[in-house]
Design a protein around this motif. Structure first.
Motif, PDB file in Angstrom:
ATOM      1  N   GLY A  56       0.825  -1.302   0.041  1.00  0.00           N
ATOM      2  CA  GLY A  56      -0.071   0.107  -0.091  1.00  0.00           C
ATOM      3  C   GLY A  56       0.823   1.402  -0.010  1.00  0.00           C
ATOM      4  O   GLY A  56       0.261   2.363   0.124  1.00  0.00           O
ATOM      5  N   VAL A  57       2.089   1.227  -0.112  1.00  0.00           N
ATOM      6  CA  VAL A  57       2.954   2.293  -0.366  1.00  0.00           C
ATOM      7  C   VAL A  57       3.013   3.086  -1.319  1.00  0.00           C
ATOM      8  O   VAL A  57       2.635   4.252  -1.654  1.00  0.00           O
ATOM      9  CB  VAL A  57       4.588   1.977   0.058  1.00  0.00           C
ATOM     10  CG1 VAL A  57       5.472   3.110   0.069  1.00  0.00           C
ATOM     11  CG2 VAL A  57       4.701   1.326   1.401  1.00  0.00           C
ATOM     12  N   PHE A  58       2.818   2.308  -2.487  1.00  0.00           N
ATOM     13  CA  PHE A  58       2.872   2.939  -3.956  1.00  0.00           C
ATOM     14  C   PHE A  58       1.199   2.645  -4.343  1.00  0.00           C
ATOM     15  O   PHE A  58       0.441   1.864  -4.466  1.00  0.00           O
ATOM     16  CB  PHE A  58       3.492   2.397  -4.767  1.00  0.00           C
ATOM     17  CG  PHE A  58       5.056   2.254  -4.763  1.00  0.00           C
ATOM     18  CD1 PHE A  58       5.675   3.118  -3.885  1.00  0.00           C
ATOM     19  CD2 PHE A  58       5.780   1.574  -5.177  1.00  0.00           C
ATOM     20  CE1 PHE A  58       6.931   3.268  -3.665  1.00  0.00           C
ATOM     21  CE2 PHE A  58       7.185   1.396  -4.963  1.00  0.00           C
ATOM     22  CZ  PHE A  58       7.778   2.549  -4.206  1.00  0.00           C
ATOM     23  N   VAL A  59       0.820   3.894  -4.816  1.00  0.00           N
ATOM     24  CA  VAL A  59      -0.469   3.923  -5.604  1.00  0.00           C
ATOM     25  C   VAL A  59      -0.456   4.833  -6.756  1.00  0.00           C
ATOM     26  O   VAL A  59       0.143   5.556  -6.819  1.00  0.00           O
ATOM     27  CB  VAL A  59      -1.740   4.410  -4.418  1.00  0.00           C
ATOM     28  CG1 VAL A  59      -1.888   3.274  -3.434  1.00  0.00           C
ATOM     29  CG2 VAL A  59      -1.416   5.751  -4.040  1.00  0.00           C
ATOM     30  N   LYS A  60      -1.355   4.304  -7.777  1.00  0.00           N
ATOM     31  CA  LYS A  60      -1.305   5.074  -9.126  1.00  0.00           C
ATOM     32  C   LYS A  60      -2.158   6.345  -8.748  1.00  0.00           C
ATOM     33  O   LYS A  60      -3.423   6.140  -8.411  1.00  0.00           O
ATOM     34  CB  LYS A  60      -1.956   4.291 -10.167  1.00  0.00           C
ATOM     35  CG  LYS A  60      -1.793   4.959 -11.510  1.00  0.00           C
ATOM     36  CD  LYS A  60      -2.422   4.217 -12.706  1.00  0.00           C
ATOM     37  CE  LYS A  60      -3.645   4.588 -12.740  1.00  0.00           C
ATOM     38  NZ  LYS A  60      -4.404   3.860 -13.941  1.00  0.00           N
ATOM     39  N   LEU A  66      -1.293  10.123 -18.684  1.00  0.00           N
ATOM     40  CA  LEU A  66      -1.467   8.408 -18.741  1.00  0.00           C
ATOM     41  C   LEU A  66      -2.296   8.070 -19.633  1.00  0.00           C
ATOM     42  O   LEU A  66      -3.429   8.650 -19.983  1.00  0.00           O
ATOM     43  CB  LEU A  66      -1.534   7.992 -17.383  1.00  0.00           C
ATOM     44  CG  LEU A  66      -0.586   8.207 -16.169  1.00  0.00           C
ATOM     45  CD1 LEU A  66      -0.974   7.350 -15.034  1.00  0.00           C
ATOM     46  CD2 LEU A  66       0.862   7.798 -16.625  1.00  0.00           C
ATOM     47  N   LEU A  67      -1.903   6.837 -20.403  1.00  0.00           N
ATOM     48  CA  LEU A  67      -2.688   6.180 -21.282  1.00  0.00           C
ATOM     49  C   LEU A  67      -4.006   5.617 -20.734  1.00  0.00           C
ATOM     50  O   LEU A  67      -5.119   5.551 -21.384  1.00  0.00           O
ATOM     51  CB  LEU A  67      -2.017   5.307 -22.085  1.00  0.00           C
ATOM     52  CG  LEU A  67      -1.075   5.672 -23.373  1.00  0.00           C
ATOM     53  CD1 LEU A  67      -0.400   4.209 -24.006  1.00  0.00           C
ATOM     54  CD2 LEU A  67      -2.015   6.214 -24.345  1.00  0.00           C
ATOM     55  N   GLY A  68      -3.934   5.293 -19.339  1.00  0.00           N
ATOM     56  CA  GLY A  68      -5.171   4.768 -18.816  1.00  0.00           C
ATOM     57  C   GLY A  68      -5.034   2.978 -18.818  1.00  0.00           C
ATOM     58  O   GLY A  68      -5.984   2.427 -18.368  1.00  0.00           O
ATOM     59  N   ILE A  69      -3.993   2.404 -19.530  1.00  0.00           N
ATOM     60  CA  ILE A  69      -3.614   1.048 -19.447  1.00  0.00           C
ATOM     61  C   ILE A  69      -2.745   0.697 -18.182  1.00  0.00           C
ATOM     62  O   ILE A  69      -1.977   0.872 -18.172  1.00  0.00           O
ATOM     63  CB  ILE A  69      -2.900   0.637 -21.014  1.00  0.00           C
ATOM     64  CG1 ILE A  69      -3.664   1.126 -21.682  1.00  0.00           C
ATOM     65  CG2 ILE A  69      -2.646  -0.785 -20.912  1.00  0.00           C
ATOM     66  CD1 ILE A  69      -3.077   0.984 -23.422  1.00  0.00           C
ATOM     67  N   ASP A  70      -3.397  -0.299 -17.324  1.00  0.00           N
ATOM     68  CA  ASP A  70      -2.843  -1.019 -16.556  1.00  0.00           C
ATOM     69  C   ASP A  70      -2.250  -2.199 -16.630  1.00  0.00           C
ATOM     70  O   ASP A  70      -3.174  -2.943 -16.839  1.00  0.00           O
ATOM     71  CB  ASP A  70      -3.780  -0.835 -14.924  1.00  0.00           C
ATOM     72  CG  ASP A  70      -3.957   0.769 -14.477  1.00  0.00           C
ATOM     73  OD1 ASP A  70      -3.043   1.533 -14.810  1.00  0.00           O
ATOM     74  OD2 ASP A  70      -4.977   0.718 -13.729  1.00  0.00           O
ATOM     75  N   LEU A  71      -0.994  -2.444 -16.310  1.00  0.00           N
ATOM     76  CA  LEU A  71      -0.561  -3.837 -16.404  1.00  0.00           C
ATOM     77  C   LEU A  71      -1.098  -4.680 -15.212  1.00  0.00           C
ATOM     78  O   LEU A  71      -0.896  -6.046 -15.161  1.00  0.00           O
ATOM     79  CB  LEU A  71       1.181  -3.802 -16.523  1.00  0.00           C
ATOM     80  CG  LEU A  71       1.475  -3.096 -17.736  1.00  0.00           C
ATOM     81  CD1 LEU A  71       2.917  -2.914 -17.777  1.00  0.00           C
ATOM     82  CD2 LEU A  71       0.863  -3.656 -19.036  1.00  0.00           C
ATOM     83  N   LEU A  75      -0.281  -0.178 -11.567  1.00  0.00           N
ATOM     84  CA  LEU A  75       0.982  -0.373 -12.311  1.00  0.00           C
ATOM     85  C   LEU A  75       0.630   0.228 -13.688  1.00  0.00           C
ATOM     86  O   LEU A  75       0.304  -0.823 -14.366  1.00  0.00           O
ATOM     87  CB  LEU A  75       1.644  -1.885 -12.160  1.00  0.00           C
ATOM     88  CG  LEU A  75       2.924  -1.766 -12.880  1.00  0.00           C
ATOM     89  CD1 LEU A  75       3.860  -1.286 -12.242  1.00  0.00           C
ATOM     90  CD2 LEU A  75       3.276  -3.156 -13.149  1.00  0.00           C
ATOM     91  N   PRO A  76       0.911   1.359 -13.823  1.00  0.00           N
ATOM     92  CA  PRO A  76       0.401   1.811 -15.460  1.00  0.00           C
ATOM     93  C   PRO A  76       1.491   1.345 -16.491  1.00  0.00           C
ATOM     94  O   PRO A  76       2.543   0.943 -16.169  1.00  0.00           O
ATOM     95  CB  PRO A  76       0.308   3.424 -15.201  1.00  0.00           C
ATOM     96  CG  PRO A  76       1.437   3.570 -14.239  1.00  0.00           C
ATOM     97  CD  PRO A  76       1.169   2.528 -13.180  1.00  0.00           C
ATOM     98  N   LEU A  77       0.922   1.149 -17.760  1.00  0.00           N
ATOM     99  CA  LEU A  77       2.050   0.733 -18.959  1.00  0.00           C
ATOM    100  C   LEU A  77       3.291   1.656 -18.820  1.00  0.00           C
ATOM    101  O   LEU A  77       4.215   1.232 -19.213  1.00  0.00           O
ATOM    102  CB  LEU A  77       1.142   0.979 -20.085  1.00  0.00           C
ATOM    103  CG  LEU A  77       1.893   0.945 -21.440  1.00  0.00           C
ATOM    104  CD1 LEU A  77       2.436  -0.615 -21.627  1.00  0.00           C
ATOM    105  CD2 LEU A  77       0.971   1.409 -22.614  1.00  0.00           C
TER     106      LEU A  77
END
Length: 119
Positions: A56-60, A66-71, A75-77
């Protein structure tokens, strides 16, 4: 404007690659080692990101760039592209620092001129 961040990353990556090509600091000097180092650095930081996301330390954040595509969740592209850029840039900067260090080490005081050094 969606995709602007990715475009900026790719543009910057191209600039680093052109610098590397001209000065032969990393990939143009030793492609195999550069690819291995970039892959290892990218994988390391992706694992780091995964741990940060899981804890929970990193959040988008929301960004229209951003393109809006999450891997994966949070975690965005663009993240792996940034990590590739970061790893490659570090190698090119290291190569530049080592070349500058070698050039400076090659300069010795010029004898016969009153002890002055050629700087």
């Amino acid at each position: 404007m969606p995709g602007l961040y990715l475009a900026a990353l790719l543009f910057s990556l191209a600039g680093v690659a052109l610098t590397d090509a001209r000065l032969k600091l990393a990939a143009w000097r030793d492609p195999r080692r550069t690819i291995i180092a970039v892959v290892l650095g990218t994988v390391f930081f992706l694992i780091w990101d995964a741990v940060g996301i899981a804890t929970g330390v990193f959040v988008k954040g929301d960004s229209p760039l951003l393109l809006g595509i999450d891997l994966a969740p949070h975690l965005p592209l663009e993240e792996p592209v940034f990590l590739i850029f970061l790893s490659y840039l570090a190698l090119v900067l290291h190569g530049a620092a080592m070349r500058l260090r070698a050039l400076r080490a090659g300069r010795r005081p010029v004898s016969g001129q009153g002890g002055e050094s050629a700087v």
